[in-house]
Motif scaffolding. Structure first.
Motif, PDB file in Angstrom:
ATOM      1  N   GLU A 221       0.842  -1.197   0.000  1.00  0.00           N
ATOM      2  CA  GLU A 221       0.000   0.000   0.000  1.00  0.00           C
ATOM      3  C   GLU A 221       0.876   1.246   0.000  1.00  0.00           C
ATOM      4  OE1 GLU A 221      -3.189  -0.156  -0.139  1.00  0.00           O
ATOM      5  OE2 GLU A 221      -3.364  -2.325   0.194  1.00  0.00           O
ATOM      6  N   PRO A 222       0.381   2.355  -0.603  1.00  0.00           N
ATOM      7  CA  PRO A 222       1.140   3.601  -0.527  1.00  0.00           C
ATOM      8  C   PRO A 222       1.256   4.064   0.925  1.00  0.00           C
ATOM      9  CG  PRO A 222      -0.780   3.818  -1.996  1.00  0.00           C
ATOM     10  CD  PRO A 222      -0.885   2.490  -1.330  1.00  0.00           C
ATOM     11  N   ALA A 223       2.428   4.609   1.274  1.00  0.00           N
ATOM     12  CA  ALA A 223       2.641   5.187   2.607  1.00  0.00           C
ATOM     13  C   ALA A 223       2.946   6.676   2.435  1.00  0.00           C
ATOM     14  CB  ALA A 223       3.798   4.470   3.302  1.00  0.00           C
ATOM     15  N   LEU A 224       3.300   7.332   3.532  1.00  0.00           N
ATOM     16  CA  LEU A 224       3.580   8.776   3.459  1.00  0.00           C
ATOM     17  C   LEU A 224       4.831   9.050   2.627  1.00  0.00           C
ATOM     18  CD1 LEU A 224       2.936   9.960   7.128  1.00  0.00           C
ATOM     19  CD2 LEU A 224       1.511  10.343   5.078  1.00  0.00           C
ATOM     20  N   ASP A 225       4.937  10.246   2.101  1.00  0.00           N
ATOM     21  CA  ASP A 225       6.134  10.719   1.378  1.00  0.00           C
ATOM     22  C   ASP A 225       6.503   9.854   0.183  1.00  0.00           C
ATOM     23  OD1 ASP A 225       6.334  12.626   3.381  1.00  0.00           O
ATOM     24  OD2 ASP A 225       7.612  11.314   4.614  1.00  0.00           O
ATOM     25  N   GLY A 226       5.508   9.274  -0.466  1.00  0.00           N
ATOM     26  CA  GLY A 226       5.775   8.499  -1.683  1.00  0.00           C
ATOM     27  C   GLY A 226       6.386   7.131  -1.421  1.00  0.00           C
ATOM     28  N   ALA A 227       6.481   6.731  -0.151  1.00  0.00           N
ATOM     29  CA  ALA A 227       7.044   5.406   0.154  1.00  0.00           C
ATOM     30  C   ALA A 227       5.941   4.340   0.033  1.00  0.00           C
ATOM     31  CB  ALA A 227       7.638   5.420   1.560  1.00  0.00           C
ATOM     32  N   TRP A 228       6.333   3.078   0.270  1.00  0.00           N
ATOM     33  CA  TRP A 228       5.381   1.964   0.213  1.00  0.00           C
ATOM     34  C   TRP A 228       5.426   1.176   1.517  1.00  0.00           C
ATOM     35  CZ3 TRP A 228       1.934   1.560  -3.659  1.00  0.00           C
ATOM     36  CH2 TRP A 228       2.177   2.335  -4.797  1.00  0.00           C
ATOM     37  N   SER A 229       4.282   0.611   1.857  1.00  0.00           N
ATOM     38  CA  SER A 229       4.200  -0.194   3.062  1.00  0.00           C
ATOM     39  C   SER A 229       3.832  -1.629   2.659  1.00  0.00           C
ATOM     40  CB  SER A 229       3.121   0.416   3.964  1.00  0.00           C
ATOM     41  OG  SER A 229       2.824  -0.473   4.990  1.00  0.00           O
ATOM     42  N   THR A 232       3.223  -8.198   6.181  1.00  0.00           N
ATOM     43  CA  THR A 232       3.352  -9.656   6.268  1.00  0.00           C
ATOM     44  C   THR A 232       2.475 -10.073   7.453  1.00  0.00           C
ATOM     45  OG1 THR A 232       5.173  -9.724   7.857  1.00  0.00           O
ATOM     46  CG2 THR A 232       5.789  -9.453   5.551  1.00  0.00           C
ATOM     47  N   PRO A 233       2.228 -11.361   7.674  1.00  0.00           N
ATOM     48  CA  PRO A 233       1.339 -11.738   8.778  1.00  0.00           C
ATOM     49  C   PRO A 233       1.798 -11.189  10.130  1.00  0.00           C
ATOM     50  CG  PRO A 233       1.702 -13.605   7.334  1.00  0.00           C
ATOM     51  CD  PRO A 233       2.591 -12.513   6.832  1.00  0.00           C
ATOM     52  N   GLU A 234       3.130 -11.013  10.312  1.00  0.00           N
ATOM     53  CA  GLU A 234       3.579 -10.565  11.629  1.00  0.00           C
ATOM     54  C   GLU A 234       4.405  -9.287  11.616  1.00  0.00           C
ATOM     55  OE1 GLU A 234       3.961 -14.749  13.908  1.00  0.00           O
ATOM     56  OE2 GLU A 234       4.181 -14.568  11.756  1.00  0.00           O
ATOM     57  N   GLY A 235       4.372  -8.555  10.521  1.00  0.00           N
ATOM     58  CA  GLY A 235       5.183  -7.346  10.477  1.00  0.00           C
ATOM     59  C   GLY A 235       4.823  -6.418   9.325  1.00  0.00           C
ATOM     60  N   THR A 236       5.541  -5.305   9.285  1.00  0.00           N
ATOM     61  CA  THR A 236       5.347  -4.308   8.222  1.00  0.00           C
ATOM     62  C   THR A 236       6.706  -3.752   7.826  1.00  0.00           C
ATOM     63  OG1 THR A 236       3.290  -3.644   9.277  1.00  0.00           O
ATOM     64  CG2 THR A 236       4.139  -2.173   7.598  1.00  0.00           C
ATOM     65  N   VAL A 237       6.929  -3.624   6.536  1.00  0.00           N
ATOM     66  CA  VAL A 237       8.149  -2.970   6.066  1.00  0.00           C
ATOM     67  C   VAL A 237       7.744  -1.698   5.338  1.00  0.00           C
ATOM     68  CG1 VAL A 237      10.020  -3.076   4.379  1.00  0.00           C
ATOM     69  CG2 VAL A 237       9.559  -5.044   5.818  1.00  0.00           C
ATOM     70  N   ARG A 238       8.439  -0.624   5.687  1.00  0.00           N
ATOM     71  CA  ARG A 238       8.242   0.609   4.941  1.00  0.00           C
ATOM     72  C   ARG A 238       9.468   0.758   4.041  1.00  0.00           C
ATOM     73  NH1 ARG A 238       6.375   6.134   5.529  1.00  0.00           N
ATOM     74  NH2 ARG A 238       8.113   7.417   4.812  1.00  0.00           N
ATOM     75  N   ALA A 239       9.226   1.010   2.732  1.00  0.00           N
ATOM     76  CA  ALA A 239      10.355   1.073   1.794  1.00  0.00           C
ATOM     77  C   ALA A 239      10.139   2.201   0.800  1.00  0.00           C
ATOM     78  CB  ALA A 239      10.479  -0.252   1.042  1.00  0.00           C
ATOM     79  N   GLY A 240      11.233   2.854   0.416  1.00  0.00           N
ATOM     80  CA  GLY A 240      11.137   3.922  -0.578  1.00  0.00           C
ATOM     81  C   GLY A 240      10.719   3.347  -1.924  1.00  0.00           C
ATOM     82  N   LYS A 241      11.285   2.205  -2.273  1.00  0.00           N
ATOM     83  CA  LYS A 241      10.951   1.563  -3.549  1.00  0.00           C
ATOM     84  C   LYS A 241      10.779   0.061  -3.343  1.00  0.00           C
ATOM     85  CE  LYS A 241      13.013   5.029  -6.516  1.00  0.00           C
ATOM     86  NZ  LYS A 241      14.093   5.405  -7.409  1.00  0.00           N
TER      87      LYS A 241
END
Ligand SMILES: Cc1cc2nc3c(=O)[nH]c(=O)nc-3n(C[C@H](O)[C@H](O)[C@H](O)COP(=O)(O)OP(=O)(O)OC[C@H]3O[C@@H](n4cnc5c(N)ncnc54)[C@H](O)[C@@H]3O)c2cc1C
Length: 441
Positions: A221-229, A232-241
């Motif tokens: 899913e889109p996140a703030l500042d153009g990043a992506w979220s 996973t079943p037990e976590g979340t990664v926020r990434a620029g690309k």
């Protein structure tokens, strides 16, 4: 598409798993993490992209539903060869023109060279053998076309292929009742794919890549500042690309753009116990060349360095136990017919995996439309060792803005189109198998 089990064994029964002994299990993702790049899938594509990205100083994680090499990269036949598309060379010329067909051919050769260089520079011992590949005519009419094919390869790409008569085949230890001559193309080599993919993972870890195993991405899913979220079943990664490298094992909803665009098709492999000298000479097969026949529903086979014989086929529609048993039994019947002297030789390992097709029968390497910062490389049409390895690297360079898509062969730059009525892909396949089996007679 069955997902790997959340707990318990991730083994698929392949000879490759046994040949490497233990496989390192990376940790699962728990909680929140942030990286410059998140890659979905730890096969040749994802690991190649990850290694290239670290070269630019980026922080990188890989989310993998199973473990390194759980997908096709740890299950394949180990033919590091030409391919990646299901179009013939002539169809490639008709669709894209001779210059672009040459560009695609050169890309395939560059890809094979890239794997060869990596084995050396990363010091991966992957049981390499075979100088090029031999195509074996399964009927005399196919052999009749080999001389012209050899001329075409020379005129179009400068490749010197060699035509072998049935007598030449016997002399060179490539004998079988269904082989009516051969075309030896001196490009490519064979390797143990699990050793290669685990070697890539070692390199990636050493460069600081965080690999999260048993961590399927279930949403992007889109996140703030153009990043992506990525969830996973037990976590979340926020990434620029984000880089999508799930190929035939990708979830169709992650992201929704993938829905209906890929066509996973089954391929199965059996490996025998090691053959004795007497057994090899009874069959007349002693060559270490990797080989395939000219059927559309092709068989691919080779003698492994420890003298086991590997034999692969296409086919199989359903992943139920009874359907899989029928698929493996049909493969063994083909093997017994093509290598009659080895009828009594036991199969020590049998397994299967998914190869990835598209509607246009060519791979894709580029941005995901309408998802700024998300990129994908996929659909190697059953020949991804070389193509996925180079394309993962190219995709990293694209994502870093170091190259443009126009530096790639045109054939791999158009996003895959949706299949018409994608829910009927299984029915298309059933029809295609029936039709190809008829044509292959
Ligand atoms: C039986 C068989 C024989 C083959 N023989 C050959 C051969 O001889 N030569 C050749 O060149 N090619 C061969 N291929 C094809 C080749 O193996 C593939 O093209 C290549 O391995 C693809 O690499 P990849 O990294 O793109 O995908 P994969 O290796 O399939 O890796 C994708 C990974 O992504 C993971 N994944 C997917 N979705 C998610 C998600 N949402 N979250 C987290 N992880 C996810 C999967 O678990 C998987 O491990 C064969 C394939 C099969 C199945």
């Amino acid at each position: 598409m069955p997902l790997p089990p959340d707990t318990g064994s991730l083994n698929v029964g392949s000879f490759w798993e046994e040949s490497v002994g233990s496989i390192q299990e990376d940790p699962k993702l728990f909680g929140e993490a942030a990286f410059d790049f998140a890659i979905v899938g730890a096969g040749f594509t994802g690991l190649s992209a990850a290694i290239a990205l670290t070269g630019a100083g980026a922080s990188v994680c890989i989310l993998e539903a199973g473990r390194v090499g759980w997908g096709a990269s740890g299950r394949n036949g180990g033919f590091c060869c030409l391919g990646g598309s299901k179009l013939s060379d002539r169809q490639m010329v008709r669709r894209y023109g001779l210059d672009q067909a040459r560009a695609y051919f050169d890309y395939q050769c560059e890809a094979i060279e890239a794997v060869s260089n990596r084995l050396e520079s990363y010091q991966i011992e992957a049981d390499r053998h075979s100088h090029g590949e031999i195509y074996l005519a399964h009927r005399p009419s196919d052999f009749a076309g080999f001389a012209e094919e050899a001329r075409f390869l020379d005129d179009s790409y400068g490749i010197k292929a060699r035509v072998l008569s049935p007598g030449d085949l016997r002399t060179e230890g490539i004998a079988g009742p269904e082989f009516h001559g051969g075309l030896h193309v001196p490009v490519g080599f064979a390797l143990n794919p699990m050793k290669y993919v685990q070697g890539l993972a070692r390199k990636a870890r050493a460069r600081g890549v965080r690999i999260y195993a048993r961590s399927p991405a279930t949403g992007i899913e889109p996140a703030l500042d153009g990043a992506w979220s990525l969830k996973t079943p037990e976590g979340t990664v926020r990434a620029g690309k984000v880089i999508l490298a799930g190929n035939a094992y990708a979830r169709e909803d992650t992201p929704a753009w993938l829905k209906g665009r890929l066509f996973p098709v089954m391929s199965s492999i059996l490996v025998t116990r090691p053959l004795t000298d007497a057994e090899l000479s009874d069959q007349g097969w002693t060559s270490d060349l990797m080989a395939s026949d000219t059927r559309t529903l092709l068989h691919y086979f080779r003698l492994l360095p420890d003298r086991r014989f590997l034999f692969g086929t296409r086919g199989g529609l359903f992943e139920t136990q009874s359907s899989l048993s029928r698929m493996h039994a049909a493969a063994r019947d083909d093997f017994d017919r093509m290598f009659p002297a080895w009828r009594g030789v036991e199969t020590s390992h049998a397994w299967y995996g998914h190869v990835c097709l598209t509607r246009d029968l060519v791979p894709y390497v580029g941005p995901v439309p309408r998802m700024d910062g998300v990129f994908a490389a996929m659909a190697w049409h059953g020949s991804g060792i070389a193509m996925a390895s180079l394309s993962g690297e190219k995709l990293a360079e694209l994502a870093l803005g170091r190259i443009g898509q126009d530096s790639l062969p045109q054939a791999i730059t158009a996003p895959p189109r949706k299949f018409p009525l994608p829910a009927l892909r299984g029915a298309y396949l059933q029809g295609a198998y029936w039709w190809y089996a008829l044509q292959d007679r």
